[in-house]
Design an enzyme around this catalytic site. Structure first.
Site, PDB file in Angstrom:
ATOM      1  N   ARG A 139      -1.357 -25.172 -17.306  1.00 16.27           N
ATOM      2  CA  ARG A 139      -0.894 -24.113 -18.199  1.00 16.27           C
ATOM      3  C   ARG A 139       0.236 -23.294 -17.582  1.00 16.27           C
ATOM      4  O   ARG A 139       0.439 -23.287 -16.375  1.00 16.27           O
ATOM      5  CB  ARG A 139      -2.052 -23.163 -18.530  1.00 16.27           C
ATOM      6  CG  ARG A 139      -3.031 -23.734 -19.540  1.00 16.27           C
ATOM      7  CD  ARG A 139      -4.115 -22.747 -19.868  1.00 16.27           C
ATOM      8  NE  ARG A 139      -4.978 -23.292 -20.924  1.00 16.27           N
ATOM      9  CZ  ARG A 139      -6.288 -23.125 -20.988  1.00 16.27           C
ATOM     10  NH1 ARG A 139      -6.903 -22.424 -20.056  1.00 16.27           N
ATOM     11  NH2 ARG A 139      -6.989 -23.645 -21.982  1.00 16.27           N
TER      12      ARG A 139
ATOM     13  N   SER B 151       2.090   7.204  -6.588  1.00 13.59           N
ATOM     14  CA  SER B 151       2.506   6.463  -7.781  1.00 13.59           C
ATOM     15  C   SER B 151       2.392   4.978  -7.498  1.00 13.59           C
ATOM     16  O   SER B 151       2.964   4.498  -6.513  1.00 13.59           O
ATOM     17  CB  SER B 151       3.952   6.807  -8.143  1.00 13.59           C
ATOM     18  OG  SER B 151       4.478   5.887  -9.077  1.00 13.59           O
ATOM     19  N   ILE B 152       1.685   4.241  -8.343  1.00 13.19           N
ATOM     20  CA  ILE B 152       1.536   2.804  -8.068  1.00 13.19           C
ATOM     21  C   ILE B 152       2.831   2.043  -8.321  1.00 13.19           C
ATOM     22  O   ILE B 152       2.997   0.915  -7.862  1.00 13.19           O
ATOM     23  CB  ILE B 152       0.394   2.181  -8.904  1.00 13.19           C
ATOM     24  CG1 ILE B 152       0.729   2.165 -10.392  1.00 13.19           C
ATOM     25  CG2 ILE B 152      -0.925   2.878  -8.638  1.00 13.19           C
ATOM     26  CD1 ILE B 152      -0.184   1.266 -11.208  1.00 13.19           C
ATOM     27  N   ASP B 153       3.774   2.635  -9.061  1.00 15.17           N
ATOM     28  CA  ASP B 153       5.011   1.928  -9.410  1.00 15.17           C
ATOM     29  C   ASP B 153       6.017   1.853  -8.267  1.00 15.17           C
ATOM     30  O   ASP B 153       6.966   1.082  -8.334  1.00 15.17           O
ATOM     31  CB  ASP B 153       5.701   2.613 -10.602  1.00 15.17           C
ATOM     32  CG  ASP B 153       4.892   2.512 -11.883  1.00 15.17           C
ATOM     33  OD1 ASP B 153       4.047   1.600 -11.970  1.00 15.17           O
ATOM     34  OD2 ASP B 153       5.096   3.348 -12.785  1.00 15.17           O
TER      35      ASP B 153
ATOM     36  N   GLY C 281       3.776  12.115  -8.923  1.00 15.54           N
ATOM     37  CA  GLY C 281       5.049  11.443  -9.119  1.00 15.54           C
ATOM     38  C   GLY C 281       6.208  12.413  -9.211  1.00 15.54           C
ATOM     39  O   GLY C 281       6.070  13.612  -8.920  1.00 15.54           O
ATOM     40  N   ASP C 282       7.377  11.908  -9.650  1.00 15.50           N
ATOM     41  CA  ASP C 282       8.568  12.750  -9.656  1.00 15.50           C
ATOM     42  C   ASP C 282       8.460  13.927 -10.623  1.00 15.50           C
ATOM     43  O   ASP C 282       8.959  15.012 -10.354  1.00 15.50           O
ATOM     44  CB  ASP C 282       9.825  11.922  -9.948  1.00 15.50           C
ATOM     45  CG  ASP C 282       9.781  11.245 -11.302  1.00 15.50           C
ATOM     46  OD1 ASP C 282       8.678  10.925 -11.766  1.00 15.50           O
ATOM     47  OD2 ASP C 282      10.854  11.026 -11.894  1.00 15.50           O
TER      48      ASP C 282
ATOM     49  N   GLU D 298     -12.629  -5.692  21.385  1.00 13.05           N
ATOM     50  CA  GLU D 298     -13.434  -6.677  22.121  1.00 13.05           C
ATOM     51  C   GLU D 298     -13.227  -6.646  23.642  1.00 13.05           C
ATOM     52  O   GLU D 298     -14.131  -6.975  24.395  1.00 13.05           O
ATOM     53  CB  GLU D 298     -13.169  -8.086  21.586  1.00 13.05           C
ATOM     54  CG  GLU D 298     -11.727  -8.548  21.697  1.00 13.05           C
ATOM     55  CD  GLU D 298     -11.498  -9.929  21.099  1.00 13.05           C
ATOM     56  OE1 GLU D 298     -12.487 -10.647  20.891  1.00 13.05           O
ATOM     57  OE2 GLU D 298     -10.332 -10.279  20.838  1.00 13.05           O
TER      58      GLU D 298
ATOM     59  N   GLY E 246      -8.042  -9.001  21.405  1.00 10.72           N
ATOM     60  CA  GLY E 246      -7.825  -9.166  22.838  1.00 10.72           C
ATOM     61  C   GLY E 246      -7.822  -7.809  23.513  1.00 10.72           C
ATOM     62  O   GLY E 246      -8.725  -6.996  23.314  1.00 10.72           O
TER      63      GLY E 246
END
Length: 851
Positions: free
Chosen positions: A272, A235-237, A189-190, A700, A646
């Site tokens: 809910r 980073s997942i953020d 990350g940063d 294919e 295709g």
């Protein structure tokens, strides 16, 4: 003529001495005359092959010039294979882990070795760099095998206090110098990338101190006089400014959406309200895209706090949703959500509010670290691989004057940006939020983030008008084969249309349904819950409109259709072309229409991506992972997998890149029996290593004679006693399943943009009390082109289309095929002529993808 012949033979011998002439692969049918050969710019080998049969001196001169150009280009390609000789690269992962880091590490190692460089793992991040010893180990080709499908980072990551101190960085420099490492690839990350830049800026002083203390010699200091740094953002953020997506973000969205879909079923059963908290302390990207991808009722993100009366607004929104017939409410909260005064808004606060004011049965789910785990998505594997390749090239091309850069993604393009410019803008976002300058923070996040926010606000916060007086009538339909994400596009189109005050009709079963009058009006609730559903709820057929113009024209008049949104694949595009032709005979067809590409084949001209292709790609990857696991257990086994598409090899190529295939056969890159033989020999050699398995993908329709059965039989025969072969035809499972977050989000934004365009185009075409649109720009394909979503007239795309094979003449992803082959250890040339050049973030952001 004798002189010409001697010149040509000498010329050929020179070229052959440079070992640049390789066995040519079969190409499409070649022109017979040498003049056409020159005009059509053949491959260099074809030019050489025909040189000694040419009589005309002018032609010879032209071919000589071209062959010379070809030599220069191939020398540039060939240079990539020697670029790293005598150099050493170290790769480390630092900070929080993210899925896809392993793909990046694998690419750095293999491409580094391919260039002739030595590559080292640095285990446990910066801590391993400081501690040295066994933490810094040389990598081999086989040591990164079976890494692609693993989450996290196999070389480890750790927070390191020692590296923040100068003494720690001194030890790290010593460890690198002693191993001759002057190129460092940092994935993190940063904070991790800022540390790397500090390390580089101090490098000369660190070497001077080490030399004075006698820990390194003057010769070692001279050899390691400068340090190249390249960063990859893991980073997942998705909180790093300068890139559209960071490594790990797409996979985190996959985990979140899997859970949201599961929660939706139980929430509906019990009526809910669920409050889901996702990661994002300083960035709301995950929360925002999740809300778009699941049709959430509300989202809280740190960049844009809600208005002061948000409690009233939220409760009103939830109750309205219930009154429309919905049995559940979904609220997404980023962990860093705040109000306009900077006070935290927690999941429990929201739950207590809903229970107290509305009395709804409300539950809280905090997803936590599950978002970091699991298998990386196909997107993250390809992203990590592409970024890893680019990082190696950036390192080896670097000079003492080259600033530390970060490799990032813009649209579908790899770009290099000055590292500290990106870090500074990222810090500016955080500063703006601390100073309550939320509009500035949103702008700094970029246009893509802002567009996500605008679409969310429209779909979640704006109520459709009760009256439709003076509105337009727009019809929506699906055409072609089903593709995951079609329903999300329909939902977005319908609801944006209703918000604009339009009357929206839905057409069942494509053009056939339009001809038969299978048309009904759609209200807000009609498309409720459609975002996460696969297939086509409206029904879709491949029927084209030309044979039914009369019936279609009659129904356009009957239902007063003034605009048409066509969501589909190649048939949708060709159907659009037929509608344009039909305008000459039928005035009723003179209405605006827009095609939203939606097909697993990704073969619609005018767009780099199609809705549904990402879902199909992930389905193939999941299957390939399981097959590779099976092959790893049984040993000495090769699997041949047939994919859909295709004549378009997109799925086979990208799945091959994401799954680590040994080969991917496609129509766009013709192959011969000799190529098949080379692949078999390659696998024979592979079985002598510790990696005793193989994976081969076949599109294919790549070749009418070299069928899946033929290739299976060939591999079985040639591999006797060395490896077993198995085949698997994936079939229509590639069209099914719930759409991925990418396809949901992409489809939602495409639908919104298409309807906005449609309303403007209808208004523009309104003349003498009726709609009359007969200009080329009134019938368009909405597509992603490099860095932006653009509307392109279908008639202008005809020149770019191979109608016989139903593919665009030029396809961007073909440039990624050399990466697939290099990562599979084939000795081929890598074209470095189109590698990313250093840009500046301000310039890059001004042209950022408008999606």
């Amino acid at each position: 003529m004798r002189k010409v012949e001697l010149h040509l033979k000498l010329f050929i011998s020179v070229i052959q001495s440079r070992q640049l002439v390789r066995t040519p692969q079969r190409t499409a049918e070649e022109p017979s005359t040498s003049s056409m050969l020159i005009q059509k710019r053949p491959s260099g080998t074809d030019a050489l092959k025909n040189l000694d049969t040419v009589d005309d001196p002018d032609t010879v001169e032209g071919m000589s010039i071209f062959a010379n150009e070809w030599i220069m280009t191939h020398e540039e390609h060939h240079a990539a294979k020697t670029l790293g000789i005598g150099k050493a690269i170290a790769v480390l992962t630092s900070g929080g882990d993210a899925q896809g880091m392993n793909a990046a590490v694998r690419a750095v190692v293999r491409v580094g070795i391919y260039t002739g460089a030595r590559v080292f793992f640095v285990h446990e991040g910066y801590q391993g760099l400081v501690d040295g010893g066994d933490n810094i180990r040389e990598a081999t080709w086989e040591s990164v095998s079976m890494m692609l499908q693993l989450g996290g980072t196999v070389i480890g990551s750790a927070r390191c206090k020692d590296f923040r101190e100068r003494e720690g960085r001194l030890r790290a420099a010593h460890n690198l110098v002693k191993r001759g490492i002057t190129n460092l690839c940092v994935i993190g990350g940063d904070g991790s990338l800022t540390g790397a830049d500090t390390f580089r800026s101090e490098w000369s002083d660190l070497l001077s101190d080490l030399q004075k203390s006698g820990r390194i010699t003057a010769e070692e200091a001279t050899k390691s006089s400068y340090l190249n740094i390249v960063g990859l953002v893991g980073s997942i953020d998705n909180d790093f400014c300068g890139t559209d997506m960071t490594i790990g973000t797409d996979s985190a969205l996959h985990r979140i959406i899997e859970i949201v879909d599961a929660i939706t079923t139980t929430a509906q059963s019990h009526q809910r309200t669920f409050v889901l908290e996702v990661m994002g302390r300083h960035c709301g990207y995950l929360a925002l895209v999740t809300s778009l991808s699941c049709g959430a009722d509300w989202v809280f993100i740190p960049e844009c706090p809600p208005d002061d009366d948000w409690e009233e607004h939220l409760c009103r929104r939830l109750s309205e949703t219930r009154h429309r017939g919905s049995r559940l409410n979904i609220i997404i909260v980023a962990e860093g959500a705040i109000d306009k005064n900077g006070k935290s808004i927690s999941s429990e606060d929201i739950k207590n509010l809903v229970v107290k004011r509305l009395g709804y049965d409300t539950r809280v789910t905090v997803l936590g670290h599950v978002q970091r785990g699991g298998t990386p998505s196909a997107f993250d594997r390809i992203l990590g691989s592409r970024m890893g390749v680019e990082a190696v090239m950036a390192l080896l091309e670097g000079t003492p004057d080259t600033p530390a850069c970060v490799v990032s993604l813009s649209g579908n393009q790899a770009v290099r940006l000055p590292l500290m410019e990106c870090v500074q803008v990222t810090k500016d976002v955080t500063r703006a939020m601390h100073e309550r300058k939320f509009d500035e923070a949103m702008k700094l996040r970029g246009r893509s983030f802002m567009n996500n926010w605008e679409v969310y606000k429209l779909l979640a916060h704006v109520r459709p008008p009760v009256s439709k007086s003076g509105s337009y009538t727009v019809a929506v339909m699906n055409v072609g084969a089903p593709a995951a994400g079609m329903n999300a596009a329909v939902r977005s189109t319908v609801r944006i249309g209703l918000i604009q005050g339009n009357r929206v009709l839905v057409v069942h079963d494509g053009f056939e349904g339009l001809a038969k009058g299978q048309i009904e009006e759609a209200g807000w609730s009609y498309v409720g819950g459609w975002t996460g559903q696969g297939g086509s709820k409206l029904g879709t057929k491949r029927t084209l409109p030309k044979k039914s113009f009369e019936q279609i024209s009659a129904n356009i008049t009957k239902f007063n259709i003034q605009g048409l949104v066509i969501i589909g694949g190649f048939e949708a595009y060709t159907g659009g072309l037929e509608l344009m032709e039909g305008r000459k005979q039928y005035d009723e067809l003179c209405i605006p229409f827009v095609v939203i590409p939606a097909t697993v084949s990704n073969n619609v001209p005018g767009s780099d991506f199609s809705v549904g292709a990402d879902t199909a790609l992930n389905t193939i990857c999941m299957t390939c992972d399981r097959i590779k696991q099976s092959a790893a257990g049984t040993k000495r086994r090769v699997f041949i997998i047939e994919t859909m598409g295709g004549y378009c090899g997109y799925l086979a190529t990208m799945a091959g890149l994401a799954a680590g295939a040994d080969a991917a056969y496609i129509f766009e890159e013709p192959f011969t029996i000799r190529d098949l033989q080379v692949n078999v020999e390659h696998l024979v050699q592979k079985m002598k290593t510790t990696v005793k398995r193989g994976l081969v993908l076949r599109n294919e329709k790549c070749n009418e004679n070299y069928t899946t059965d033929f290739i299976f039989n060939l591999y079985s025969e040639e591999g006797k006693g060395i490896f077993d072969s198995r085949k698997n035809v994936l079939g229509h499972m590639q069209q099914g399943g719930s759409p991925t977050p990418f396809d949901r989000n992409f489809a939602t934004k495409m639908g919104a943009k298409a309807m906005n365009w449609m309303s403007g185009k209808i208004k523009e075409s309104y003349r003498n009390g009726r709609i009359f649109a007969n200009t080329p720009d009134s019938g368009c394909v909405l597509g992603m082109r490099k860095r932006a979503l653009v509307f392109q007239p279908v008639t202008e795309l005809k020149e770019q289309t191979d109608f016989e094979h139903r593919i665009p003449k030029e396809q961007w992803w073909l440039k990624l095929r050399p990466i697939l082959k290099i990562l599979a250890k084939y000795e081929i040339d890598l074209d470095t002529s189109e590698h990313a050049h250093l840009e500046h973030i301000t310039r890059k952001r001004s042209g950022e993808a408008n999606v």
